[in-house]
Design a protein around this motif. Sequence first.
Motif, PDB file in Angstrom:
ATOM      1  N   LEU A  49      -4.110  -2.874  -7.772  1.00  0.00           N
ATOM      2  CA  LEU A  49      -3.964  -3.470  -6.439  1.00  0.00           C
ATOM      3  C   LEU A  49      -3.637  -4.963  -6.469  1.00  0.00           C
ATOM      4  O   LEU A  49      -3.978  -5.691  -5.546  1.00  0.00           O
ATOM      5  CB  LEU A  49      -5.240  -3.226  -5.618  1.00  0.00           C
ATOM      6  CG  LEU A  49      -5.051  -2.515  -4.263  1.00  0.00           C
ATOM      7  CD1 LEU A  49      -4.273  -1.225  -4.427  1.00  0.00           C
ATOM      8  CD2 LEU A  49      -6.374  -2.246  -3.593  1.00  0.00           C
ATOM      9  N   LEU A  50      -2.967  -5.414  -7.544  1.00  0.00           N
ATOM     10  CA  LEU A  50      -2.419  -6.772  -7.481  1.00  0.00           C
ATOM     11  C   LEU A  50      -1.270  -6.784  -6.486  1.00  0.00           C
ATOM     12  O   LEU A  50      -0.926  -7.820  -5.939  1.00  0.00           O
ATOM     13  CB  LEU A  50      -1.937  -7.241  -8.854  1.00  0.00           C
ATOM     14  CG  LEU A  50      -3.012  -7.769  -9.805  1.00  0.00           C
ATOM     15  CD1 LEU A  50      -2.378  -8.348 -11.055  1.00  0.00           C
ATOM     16  CD2 LEU A  50      -3.905  -8.797  -9.143  1.00  0.00           C
ATOM     17  N   GLU A  51      -0.648  -5.624  -6.281  1.00  0.00           N
ATOM     18  CA  GLU A  51       0.282  -5.448  -5.174  1.00  0.00           C
ATOM     19  C   GLU A  51      -0.378  -4.510  -4.175  1.00  0.00           C
ATOM     20  O   GLU A  51      -0.947  -3.490  -4.568  1.00  0.00           O
ATOM     21  CB  GLU A  51       1.604  -4.823  -5.636  1.00  0.00           C
ATOM     22  CG  GLU A  51       2.379  -5.622  -6.658  1.00  0.00           C
ATOM     23  CD  GLU A  51       2.910  -6.957  -6.131  1.00  0.00           C
ATOM     24  OE1 GLU A  51       2.810  -7.217  -4.910  1.00  0.00           O
ATOM     25  OE2 GLU A  51       3.409  -7.734  -6.961  1.00  0.00           O
ATOM     26  N   SER A  52      -0.298  -4.852  -2.907  1.00  0.00           N
ATOM     27  CA  SER A  52      -0.830  -3.943  -1.905  1.00  0.00           C
ATOM     28  C   SER A  52       0.082  -2.717  -1.845  1.00  0.00           C
ATOM     29  O   SER A  52       1.268  -2.806  -2.126  1.00  0.00           O
ATOM     30  CB  SER A  52      -0.871  -4.643  -0.554  1.00  0.00           C
ATOM     31  OG  SER A  52       0.435  -5.002  -0.177  1.00  0.00           O
ATOM     32  N   ILE A  65      -8.419   3.905  -4.523  1.00  0.00           N
ATOM     33  CA  ILE A  65      -8.392   2.440  -4.379  1.00  0.00           C
ATOM     34  C   ILE A  65      -7.635   2.007  -3.129  1.00  0.00           C
ATOM     35  O   ILE A  65      -7.684   0.851  -2.742  1.00  0.00           O
ATOM     36  CB  ILE A  65      -7.813   1.728  -5.627  1.00  0.00           C
ATOM     37  CG1 ILE A  65      -6.343   2.052  -5.839  1.00  0.00           C
ATOM     38  CG2 ILE A  65      -8.620   2.057  -6.858  1.00  0.00           C
ATOM     39  CD1 ILE A  65      -5.678   1.173  -6.889  1.00  0.00           C
ATOM     40  N   THR A  66      -6.913   2.937  -2.503  1.00  0.00           N
ATOM     41  CA  THR A  66      -6.219   2.579  -1.268  1.00  0.00           C
ATOM     42  C   THR A  66      -7.150   2.666  -0.065  1.00  0.00           C
ATOM     43  O   THR A  66      -6.823   2.172   1.010  1.00  0.00           O
ATOM     44  CB  THR A  66      -4.993   3.495  -1.040  1.00  0.00           C
ATOM     45  OG1 THR A  66      -5.396   4.839  -1.276  1.00  0.00           O
ATOM     46  CG2 THR A  66      -3.875   3.136  -1.976  1.00  0.00           C
ATOM     47  N   ASP A  67      -8.326   3.296  -0.271  1.00  0.00           N
ATOM     48  CA  ASP A  67      -9.323   3.372   0.803  1.00  0.00           C
ATOM     49  C   ASP A  67      -9.879   1.973   1.069  1.00  0.00           C
ATOM     50  O   ASP A  67     -10.275   1.262   0.148  1.00  0.00           O
ATOM     51  CB  ASP A  67     -10.462   4.307   0.342  1.00  0.00           C
ATOM     52  CG  ASP A  67     -11.473   4.554   1.452  1.00  0.00           C
ATOM     53  OD1 ASP A  67     -11.533   3.748   2.409  1.00  0.00           O
ATOM     54  OD2 ASP A  67     -12.191   5.561   1.364  1.00  0.00           O
ATOM     55  N   LYS A  68      -9.880   1.578   2.357  1.00  0.00           N
ATOM     56  CA  LYS A  68     -10.309   0.209   2.703  1.00  0.00           C
ATOM     57  C   LYS A  68     -11.763  -0.049   2.318  1.00  0.00           C
ATOM     58  O   LYS A  68     -12.172  -1.189   2.137  1.00  0.00           O
ATOM     59  CB  LYS A  68     -10.129  -0.021   4.214  1.00  0.00           C
ATOM     60  CG  LYS A  68      -8.686  -0.276   4.582  1.00  0.00           C
ATOM     61  CD  LYS A  68      -8.572  -1.245   5.763  1.00  0.00           C
ATOM     62  CE  LYS A  68      -7.211  -1.899   5.808  1.00  0.00           C
ATOM     63  NZ  LYS A  68      -6.113  -0.901   5.846  1.00  0.00           N
ATOM     64  N   LYS A  69     -12.564   1.033   2.214  1.00  0.00           N
ATOM     65  CA  LYS A  69     -13.985   0.845   1.924  1.00  0.00           C
ATOM     66  C   LYS A  69     -14.243   0.622   0.430  1.00  0.00           C
ATOM     67  O   LYS A  69     -15.346   0.233   0.041  1.00  0.00           O
ATOM     68  CB  LYS A  69     -14.780   2.067   2.419  1.00  0.00           C
ATOM     69  CG  LYS A  69     -15.102   1.975   3.913  1.00  0.00           C
ATOM     70  CD  LYS A  69     -15.727   3.258   4.442  1.00  0.00           C
ATOM     71  CE  LYS A  69     -14.653   4.196   4.939  1.00  0.00           C
ATOM     72  NZ  LYS A  69     -15.092   5.523   5.308  1.00  0.00           N
ATOM     73  N   THR A  70     -13.225   0.871  -0.405  1.00  0.00           N
ATOM     74  CA  THR A  70     -13.410   0.701  -1.843  1.00  0.00           C
ATOM     75  C   THR A  70     -13.553  -0.771  -2.201  1.00  0.00           C
ATOM     76  O   THR A  70     -12.800  -1.613  -1.714  1.00  0.00           O
ATOM     77  CB  THR A  70     -12.194   1.297  -2.598  1.00  0.00           C
ATOM     78  OG1 THR A  70     -12.076   2.668  -2.256  1.00  0.00           O
ATOM     79  CG2 THR A  70     -12.357   1.152  -4.097  1.00  0.00           C
ATOM     80  N   ASP A  71     -14.542  -1.080  -3.037  1.00  0.00           N
ATOM     81  CA  ASP A  71     -14.711  -2.456  -3.522  1.00  0.00           C
ATOM     82  C   ASP A  71     -13.752  -2.654  -4.692  1.00  0.00           C
ATOM     83  O   ASP A  71     -14.015  -2.234  -5.819  1.00  0.00           O
ATOM     84  CB  ASP A  71     -16.156  -2.675  -3.975  1.00  0.00           C
ATOM     85  CG  ASP A  71     -16.366  -4.084  -4.515  1.00  0.00           C
ATOM     86  OD1 ASP A  71     -15.395  -4.876  -4.553  1.00  0.00           O
ATOM     87  OD2 ASP A  71     -17.512  -4.387  -4.914  1.00  0.00           O
ATOM     88  N   ILE A  72     -12.623  -3.319  -4.388  1.00  0.00           N
ATOM     89  CA  ILE A  72     -11.567  -3.422  -5.398  1.00  0.00           C
ATOM     90  C   ILE A  72     -12.024  -4.254  -6.595  1.00  0.00           C
ATOM     91  O   ILE A  72     -11.618  -4.014  -7.736  1.00  0.00           O
ATOM     92  CB  ILE A  72     -10.254  -3.962  -4.783  1.00  0.00           C
ATOM     93  CG1 ILE A  72      -9.108  -3.878  -5.793  1.00  0.00           C
ATOM     94  CG2 ILE A  72     -10.427  -5.379  -4.265  1.00  0.00           C
ATOM     95  CD1 ILE A  72      -8.789  -2.497  -6.283  1.00  0.00           C
ATOM     96  N   ASN A  73     -12.928  -5.223  -6.363  1.00  0.00           N
ATOM     97  CA  ASN A  73     -13.405  -6.026  -7.493  1.00  0.00           C
ATOM     98  C   ASN A  73     -14.122  -5.157  -8.526  1.00  0.00           C
ATOM     99  O   ASN A  73     -14.008  -5.373  -9.722  1.00  0.00           O
ATOM    100  CB  ASN A  73     -14.340  -7.135  -6.999  1.00  0.00           C
ATOM    101  CG  ASN A  73     -13.590  -8.160  -6.161  1.00  0.00           C
ATOM    102  OD1 ASN A  73     -12.454  -8.502  -6.473  1.00  0.00           O
ATOM    103  ND2 ASN A  73     -14.219  -8.625  -5.097  1.00  0.00           N
ATOM    104  N   LYS A  74     -14.852  -4.168  -8.007  1.00  0.00           N
ATOM    105  CA  LYS A  74     -15.582  -3.283  -8.906  1.00  0.00           C
ATOM    106  C   LYS A  74     -14.603  -2.422  -9.700  1.00  0.00           C
ATOM    107  O   LYS A  74     -14.761  -2.230 -10.904  1.00  0.00           O
ATOM    108  CB  LYS A  74     -16.526  -2.396  -8.075  1.00  0.00           C
ATOM    109  CG  LYS A  74     -17.557  -1.676  -8.879  1.00  0.00           C
ATOM    110  CD  LYS A  74     -18.854  -1.519  -8.081  1.00  0.00           C
ATOM    111  CE  LYS A  74     -19.878  -0.725  -8.885  1.00  0.00           C
ATOM    112  NZ  LYS A  74     -19.549   0.715  -8.905  1.00  0.00           N
ATOM    113  N   VAL A  75     -13.573  -1.918  -9.020  1.00  0.00           N
ATOM    114  CA  VAL A  75     -12.567  -1.108  -9.712  1.00  0.00           C
ATOM    115  C   VAL A  75     -11.885  -1.939 -10.807  1.00  0.00           C
ATOM    116  O   VAL A  75     -11.669  -1.467 -11.925  1.00  0.00           O
ATOM    117  CB  VAL A  75     -11.507  -0.583  -8.711  1.00  0.00           C
ATOM    118  CG1 VAL A  75     -10.387   0.143  -9.442  1.00  0.00           C
ATOM    119  CG2 VAL A  75     -12.167   0.325  -7.682  1.00  0.00           C
ATOM    120  N   ARG A  76     -11.575  -3.180 -10.468  1.00  0.00           N
ATOM    121  CA  ARG A  76     -10.843  -4.020 -11.434  1.00  0.00           C
ATOM    122  C   ARG A  76     -11.659  -4.316 -12.696  1.00  0.00           C
ATOM    123  O   ARG A  76     -11.086  -4.609 -13.745  1.00  0.00           O
ATOM    124  CB  ARG A  76     -10.435  -5.340 -10.778  1.00  0.00           C
ATOM    125  CG  ARG A  76      -9.236  -5.190  -9.852  1.00  0.00           C
ATOM    126  CD  ARG A  76      -8.931  -6.499  -9.160  1.00  0.00           C
ATOM    127  NE  ARG A  76      -7.773  -6.394  -8.282  1.00  0.00           N
ATOM    128  CZ  ARG A  76      -7.628  -7.090  -7.169  1.00  0.00           C
ATOM    129  NH1 ARG A  76      -8.573  -7.924  -6.788  1.00  0.00           N
ATOM    130  NH2 ARG A  76      -6.547  -6.954  -6.436  1.00  0.00           N
TER     131      ARG A  76
END
Lengths: 240, 218
Positions: A49-52, A65-76
Motif C-alpha cells: 500500500l505504498l500506492e493506494s 489490506i484494501t479494507d479501511k479498517k485494516t491497520d496498514i502499519n501492522k501489515v507493513r
Amino acid sequence: MIEVKNLKKSFGSNEVLKDINAFINPKEVVVVIGPSGSGKSTFLRCLNLLESITAGHVTIEGVDITDKKTDINKVRTEVGMVFQQFNLFPHKTVIDNIMLAPMRVRKLSAEEAREKGLELLRKVGLKEKADAYPDSLSGGQKQRVAIARALAMEPKIMLFDEPTSALDPEMVGEVLEVMKQLALEGMTMVVVTHEMGFAREVGDRVLFMDGGYIVEENEPKQLFENPQHDRTKSFLSKVL
Amino acid sequence: MDFRFDILVEYIPFFVKGTLLTIGLSLVGILIGTVLGLLIGLGKMTRNKPIAFLCSCYITFFRGTPLYVQLLLIHFGVVPLLTGNTNGILASIIALSLIAGAYISEIFRAGIQSIDKGQMEAARSLGMNHVQSMKDVILPQAFKRMIPPLGNEFIVLIKESSLASLVAAPELMYYGRALGSQYFRVWEPYLTAALIYLVLTTSLSYLLNRLERRLATE
C-alpha cells in the motif's frame, strides 16, 4: 500468502494496472519481469500500500489490506521492502538505520535491537560498517544494509523493487548473492528485476507483465525457453 | 564634516537601553515566529482543506503587505481593541512575530518537502506510522536544510525591528531618532545605530555558521 484479485490502479486518467490477478505461496520466490512502464513496480508497491489501490483486493495472510479498517502499519511490519534507490536514512549510522524500526515499532530495547542488527550485518557481510554513515558506502553495500534493515523487522514476505538497477555492474553480484541466500532460507519473496539470470536461477515462478496486465506466468525454464505469447517472445528476444 | 563624540557619550545609556530592547524584540519575535511558523507550515501541508486554506490566507496576507502597514494596524487597531490602550512594545512584538511566522512557515514547508519522498516510503514500509516517520526520519534531515534560510529570516527580523521606533517602542532606532532631532545631527545617531545593527547581525550569522558546520560534520 498473498492473493491479488482484480487489482486496478490509476494515476489520474492513466490506468497503470488494468486487471491483475495473482497469488504468492509461502516460501515462494516470484520474479516479475517486463518492459519499463508495464506496471511491475506499481504492482509491487500496491502489495504494501505504498500506492493506494484504485479497485480490487489484495489479501496478505488472510488480511484484506484494501479494507479501511485494516491497520496498514501492522501489515507493513510483516512485509519488508527493498528499493531501487536504497533509501537509507543518511543522518543515521548503518546500525541506527537497522535499529530504528525494531525499537519504535517492535519496542525492542536498544541492546536487543543492536544485537539483532549486528547479527544481520554479519549475515550480509558488513559487520565492520556498523558505525559508518550510508554516504561512505558503495552502492552494493548500501543495498545490503537496506536488506538487513528490512529483515530486522522479521518480515514474513520481502518485496524487492529493482534492487540492482541503480548499481554499478560489478556490485550487482554481491546483492544478488544475499538475495539468493535469503531465498535458500525459505523467505517468501517478490522480486521486480531485469536480472534474467537471477530469475532463472532463483525464481520459482516468473510473471511477465506488459501494458498493465500479467501476460504470462510460468516456471522460469518454461517461460524463458518456451514463451507462449508474442509479447513475451518479443521482450525476451530483446533482453536475453 | 565634524563628528561630535560628546553627544554620543551623553547618549550611551540610551543606546544601551535601546539595543537591549532591539535584542529583546528580535528574540521574542524569532521564538514566537518559529513556533507559529511550524504550526502554520504543518497546517498548510495537511489534507484538511479548510485548515490548509486558512494557513494559506495567513501567509498570503503577512507576506504580501508591508510590515509598516501591519504594525500600524496592530498598534492603532488591534491592540487598543484588545487592551483598551496603545502599547508600542506589545504591538511590535505581535507584528514581528506574525510576519516572521509567515516567512518561517514557508521555510519549514520547503525544508520538509525537499526531503526525497523515498525517505518517507522507507520509514513507512518498515511499519512506522506517519508521526514516527516525521519525527525520526524527515524532520532531523529537514532541520539541517532549514538553518541557512532560518538564519536569513532572523537577520531580517533584527533589522525590521527598527520599524518599532515608529510606534514609539523605545528600541535602538527610537533613541537614534531622538538624538538626531534633539541636536539636529545626522551622522552621529544613524552611523552609530548602523554600527550596532551590524554587530548584532554579524554576531548572529557567525553563530549560525558555526551551528551549520557542527551539524554538517556530525
